[in-house]
Design a protein around this motif. Sequence first.
Motif, PDB file in Angstrom:
ATOM      1  N   GLY A  29      56.205  31.346  19.278  1.00 13.23           N
ATOM      2  CA  GLY A  29      56.171  30.333  20.283  1.00 13.23           C
ATOM      3  C   GLY A  29      55.643  30.760  21.777  1.00 13.23           C
ATOM      4  O   GLY A  29      56.431  31.835  22.253  1.00 13.23           O
ATOM      5  N   ALA A  30      54.570  30.187  22.231  1.00 13.70           N
ATOM      6  CA  ALA A  30      53.811  31.070  23.284  1.00 13.70           C
ATOM      7  C   ALA A  30      53.788  30.370  24.647  1.00 13.70           C
ATOM      8  O   ALA A  30      53.082  30.706  25.403  1.00 13.70           O
ATOM      9  CB  ALA A  30      52.296  31.341  22.885  1.00 13.70           C
ATOM     10  N   ALA A  31      54.456  29.001  24.805  1.00 12.73           N
ATOM     11  CA  ALA A  31      54.568  28.182  26.163  1.00 12.73           C
ATOM     12  C   ALA A  31      52.874  27.798  26.030  1.00 12.73           C
ATOM     13  O   ALA A  31      52.154  27.648  25.019  1.00 12.73           O
ATOM     14  CB  ALA A  31      54.797  28.823  27.205  1.00 12.73           C
ATOM     15  N   GLY A  32      52.523  27.246  27.183  1.00 10.78           N
ATOM     16  CA  GLY A  32      51.297  26.531  27.321  1.00 10.78           C
ATOM     17  C   GLY A  32      50.049  27.548  27.576  1.00 10.78           C
ATOM     18  O   GLY A  32      50.146  28.695  27.969  1.00 10.78           O
ATOM     19  N   LEU A  33      48.535  26.871  27.417  1.00 12.67           N
ATOM     20  CA  LEU A  33      47.574  27.660  27.867  1.00 12.67           C
ATOM     21  C   LEU A  33      47.515  27.858  29.267  1.00 12.67           C
ATOM     22  O   LEU A  33      48.051  27.295  30.051  1.00 12.67           O
ATOM     23  CB  LEU A  33      46.326  26.701  27.425  1.00 12.67           C
ATOM     24  N   THR A  62      54.094  25.558  23.279  1.00 11.49           N
ATOM     25  CA  THR A  62      55.410  24.931  23.400  1.00 11.49           C
ATOM     26  C   THR A  62      55.429  24.611  24.902  1.00 11.49           C
ATOM     27  O   THR A  62      54.682  24.824  25.735  1.00 11.49           O
ATOM     28  CB  THR A  62      56.577  25.783  23.056  1.00 11.49           C
ATOM     29  N   ALA A  63      56.591  23.832  25.302  1.00 13.13           N
ATOM     30  CA  ALA A  63      56.721  23.421  26.750  1.00 13.13           C
ATOM     31  C   ALA A  63      57.291  24.761  27.604  1.00 13.13           C
ATOM     32  O   ALA A  63      57.022  24.682  28.629  1.00 13.13           O
ATOM     33  CB  ALA A  63      57.943  22.436  26.710  1.00 13.13           C
ATOM     34  N   GLY A  64      57.567  25.912  26.989  1.00 13.73           N
ATOM     35  CA  GLY A  64      58.154  27.099  27.874  1.00 13.73           C
ATOM     36  C   GLY A  64      59.419  27.737  27.226  1.00 13.73           C
ATOM     37  O   GLY A  64      59.688  27.519  26.181  1.00 13.73           O
ATOM     38  N   SER A  65      59.758  28.354  28.326  1.00 11.63           N
ATOM     39  CA  SER A  65      61.138  29.288  27.884  1.00 11.63           C
ATOM     40  C   SER A  65      62.008  28.639  27.219  1.00 11.63           C
ATOM     41  O   SER A  65      62.791  29.052  26.323  1.00 11.63           O
ATOM     42  CB  SER A  65      61.549  29.831  29.223  1.00 11.63           C
ATOM     43  N   ALA A  66      62.390  27.506  27.789  1.00 11.72           N
ATOM     44  CA  ALA A  66      63.836  26.696  27.243  1.00 11.72           C
ATOM     45  C   ALA A  66      63.364  26.174  26.050  1.00 11.72           C
ATOM     46  O   ALA A  66      64.358  26.420  24.944  1.00 11.72           O
ATOM     47  CB  ALA A  66      64.388  25.737  28.352  1.00 11.72           C
ATOM     48  N   ALA A  67      62.301  25.522  26.020  1.00 11.46           N
ATOM     49  CA  ALA A  67      61.940  25.062  24.566  1.00 11.46           C
ATOM     50  C   ALA A  67      61.888  25.979  23.569  1.00 11.46           C
ATOM     51  O   ALA A  67      62.108  26.144  22.411  1.00 11.46           O
ATOM     52  CB  ALA A  67      60.634  24.513  24.633  1.00 11.46           C
ATOM     53  N   ASN A  68      61.276  27.507  23.890  1.00 12.16           N
ATOM     54  CA  ASN A  68      61.284  28.480  22.971  1.00 12.16           C
ATOM     55  C   ASN A  68      62.690  28.547  22.243  1.00 12.16           C
ATOM     56  O   ASN A  68      63.114  29.108  21.173  1.00 12.16           O
ATOM     57  CB  ASN A  68      60.519  29.490  23.735  1.00 12.16           C
ATOM     58  N   ILE A  69      63.474  28.868  23.237  1.00 10.72           N
ATOM     59  CA  ILE A  69      64.890  29.004  22.819  1.00 10.72           C
ATOM     60  C   ILE A  69      65.524  28.085  22.064  1.00 10.72           C
ATOM     61  O   ILE A  69      65.936  28.293  20.959  1.00 10.72           O
ATOM     62  CB  ILE A  69      65.881  29.274  24.347  1.00 10.72           C
ATOM     63  N   ILE A 139      56.474  21.407  39.839  1.00 14.60           N
ATOM     64  CA  ILE A 139      57.711  22.308  39.622  1.00 14.60           C
ATOM     65  C   ILE A 139      57.620  22.870  38.115  1.00 14.60           C
ATOM     66  O   ILE A 139      58.654  23.235  37.621  1.00 14.60           O
ATOM     67  CB  ILE A 139      59.037  21.835  39.615  1.00 14.60           C
ATOM     68  N   GLY A 140      56.494  22.791  37.292  1.00 13.77           N
ATOM     69  CA  GLY A 140      56.148  23.334  36.187  1.00 13.77           C
ATOM     70  C   GLY A 140      56.765  21.988  35.238  1.00 13.77           C
ATOM     71  O   GLY A 140      57.070  21.198  35.371  1.00 13.77           O
ATOM     72  N   ALA A 141      56.332  22.530  33.722  1.00 10.43           N
ATOM     73  CA  ALA A 141      56.550  21.437  32.571  1.00 10.43           C
ATOM     74  C   ALA A 141      58.100  21.395  32.448  1.00 10.43           C
ATOM     75  O   ALA A 141      58.699  21.998  32.545  1.00 10.43           O
ATOM     76  CB  ALA A 141      55.783  21.916  31.473  1.00 10.43           C
ATOM     77  N   THR A 142      58.332  20.147  31.818  1.00 12.17           N
ATOM     78  CA  THR A 142      59.842  19.865  31.631  1.00 12.17           C
ATOM     79  C   THR A 142      60.098  20.797  30.591  1.00 12.17           C
ATOM     80  O   THR A 142      59.493  21.149  29.380  1.00 12.17           O
ATOM     81  CB  THR A 142      59.888  18.473  30.974  1.00 12.17           C
ATOM     82  N   ASP A 143      61.362  21.453  30.702  1.00  7.83           N
ATOM     83  CA  ASP A 143      62.117  22.357  29.842  1.00  7.83           C
ATOM     84  C   ASP A 143      61.440  23.885  30.002  1.00  7.83           C
ATOM     85  O   ASP A 143      61.229  24.464  28.923  1.00  7.83           O
ATOM     86  CB  ASP A 143      61.841  21.961  28.346  1.00  7.83           C
ATOM     87  N   SER A 144      60.839  24.189  31.092  1.00  9.63           N
ATOM     88  CA  SER A 144      60.035  25.529  31.271  1.00  9.63           C
ATOM     89  C   SER A 144      60.964  26.262  32.032  1.00  9.63           C
ATOM     90  O   SER A 144      61.837  25.752  32.883  1.00  9.63           O
ATOM     91  CB  SER A 144      58.722  25.148  31.670  1.00  9.63           C
ATOM     92  N   GLY A 145      60.941  27.588  32.232  1.00  6.79           N
ATOM     93  CA  GLY A 145      61.340  28.566  32.959  1.00  6.79           C
ATOM     94  C   GLY A 145      61.092  28.149  34.451  1.00  6.79           C
ATOM     95  O   GLY A 145      61.913  28.462  35.579  1.00  6.79           O
ATOM     96  N   THR A 146      59.723  27.991  34.693  1.00  9.41           N
ATOM     97  CA  THR A 146      59.588  27.677  35.910  1.00  9.41           C
ATOM     98  C   THR A 146      60.159  26.452  36.592  1.00  9.41           C
ATOM     99  O   THR A 146      60.479  26.236  37.759  1.00  9.41           O
ATOM    100  CB  THR A 146      57.641  27.101  36.220  1.00  9.41           C
ATOM    101  N   GLU A 147      60.364  25.388  35.641  1.00  8.37           N
ATOM    102  CA  GLU A 147      61.220  24.292  36.425  1.00  8.37           C
ATOM    103  C   GLU A 147      62.663  24.494  36.810  1.00  8.37           C
ATOM    104  O   GLU A 147      62.951  24.283  38.082  1.00  8.37           O
ATOM    105  CB  GLU A 147      61.398  23.053  35.183  1.00  8.37           C
ATOM    106  N   LEU A 148      63.153  25.434  35.946  1.00  8.76           N
ATOM    107  CA  LEU A 148      64.609  26.028  36.491  1.00  8.76           C
ATOM    108  C   LEU A 148      64.402  26.656  37.708  1.00  8.76           C
ATOM    109  O   LEU A 148      65.266  26.476  38.739  1.00  8.76           O
ATOM    110  CB  LEU A 148      65.047  26.884  35.459  1.00  8.76           C
ATOM    111  N   ASN A 149      63.551  27.724  37.879  1.00  2.55           N
ATOM    112  CA  ASN A 149      63.416  28.449  38.972  1.00  2.55           C
ATOM    113  C   ASN A 149      63.063  27.626  40.258  1.00  2.55           C
ATOM    114  O   ASN A 149      63.631  27.864  41.207  1.00  2.55           O
ATOM    115  CB  ASN A 149      62.315  29.751  38.768  1.00  2.55           C
ATOM    116  N   ALA A 150      62.114  26.811  39.858  1.00  2.00           N
ATOM    117  CA  ALA A 150      61.562  25.993  41.347  1.00  2.00           C
ATOM    118  C   ALA A 150      62.792  25.025  41.724  1.00  2.00           C
ATOM    119  O   ALA A 150      62.945  24.894  43.026  1.00  2.00           O
ATOM    120  CB  ALA A 150      60.386  25.237  40.753  1.00  2.00           C
TER     121      ALA A 150
END
Length: 320
Positions: A29-33, A62-69, A139-150
């Motif tokens: 799982g590698a998040a987005g391009l 994938t959508a990012g950090s939370a999605a990977n988990i 604020i980043g993709a839904t379910d991403s770490g960026t969204e949480l931090n932002a």
Amino acid sequence: MKKLLCIILSLVTITLTGCGNDNGTIRFGAAGLGGMYYSFSTAFTELATKENDKLKFDVKTTAGSAANIRLLSKGYIDMGISQMDLIDDAYYGSKDFDGQKYTGYSAIAGLYKEACQIVVLDKSSIKTLDDLQGKTVSIGATDSGTELNATQILKVCGLWDNLVKTKNLDYTDAAKQLENGSIDAFFCTSGIQTTVIEELAKQYKIRFIDIDNKCAQKLKTSYKFYDSYTIPAGTYTGQTKDVSTLCVKSVLLVKNNMSEDTVKDLTSLLFKHAKDFQYSLQMDLNFDEEDSTKGVTIPFHPGACAYYKEKGITVSSSAK
């Protein structure tokens, strides 16, 4: 309901890109391009397969950090990268995951520091975080770490409850919409030098918004995984000043039922090629075994433990 929708969307992403695990292929799982997770995942899998032709990988967007988990926990991927703050929340069941615990995975190693980057065009009137009021911000993709931090940064700065119009965009779409004026700024939590930001900087003059000391101290007090960070001048094309911000650590994860021998080999490959990653990704990846085991609050996989033991480092494969 929002969390359920996020899970469904994440699973759909994997389904559309194929989710088979035939012939022992490791789904990564590698998040987005355009983000560092994807760049690192691609570099890691290429080097690993050159080193060991028995290893096969399938890099997944994938959508990012939370999605990977979540995807690791549900068995839809076999490896992934996520932010340590989100990993801790998910593993031990914080309110950000509705109190639900997501387990079934363990750590291989802490990787690099991910900087909270806030990007605007140079011609923008936005100079400080306060200037984001009334603006449209990704604020980043839904379910991403960026969204949480932002979300955390905006709330601590008092910029929530409709004071900022937020949009959930991945990095590529955020860069495009910043170019055409559809948004005024975007957040990106990623290792520097982030590909999509550098490509944007080559075409347009951009700036970064500092996270001022008052805001930074509040965030570090409220959330234990933040640390101060400086993006050095010259990191990106046209960047003439240091940027004061915060960072969180990224961690390489693997599902628990992967064989100990395979995970030991993967851990060994990670450190054997640490400098190769640094050269190929053009970023600061000076991690070593000692540093990579610090600040990781979940169990390590037994295969990783076996590797670290040979290096004289003791880590635990058991939960707290």
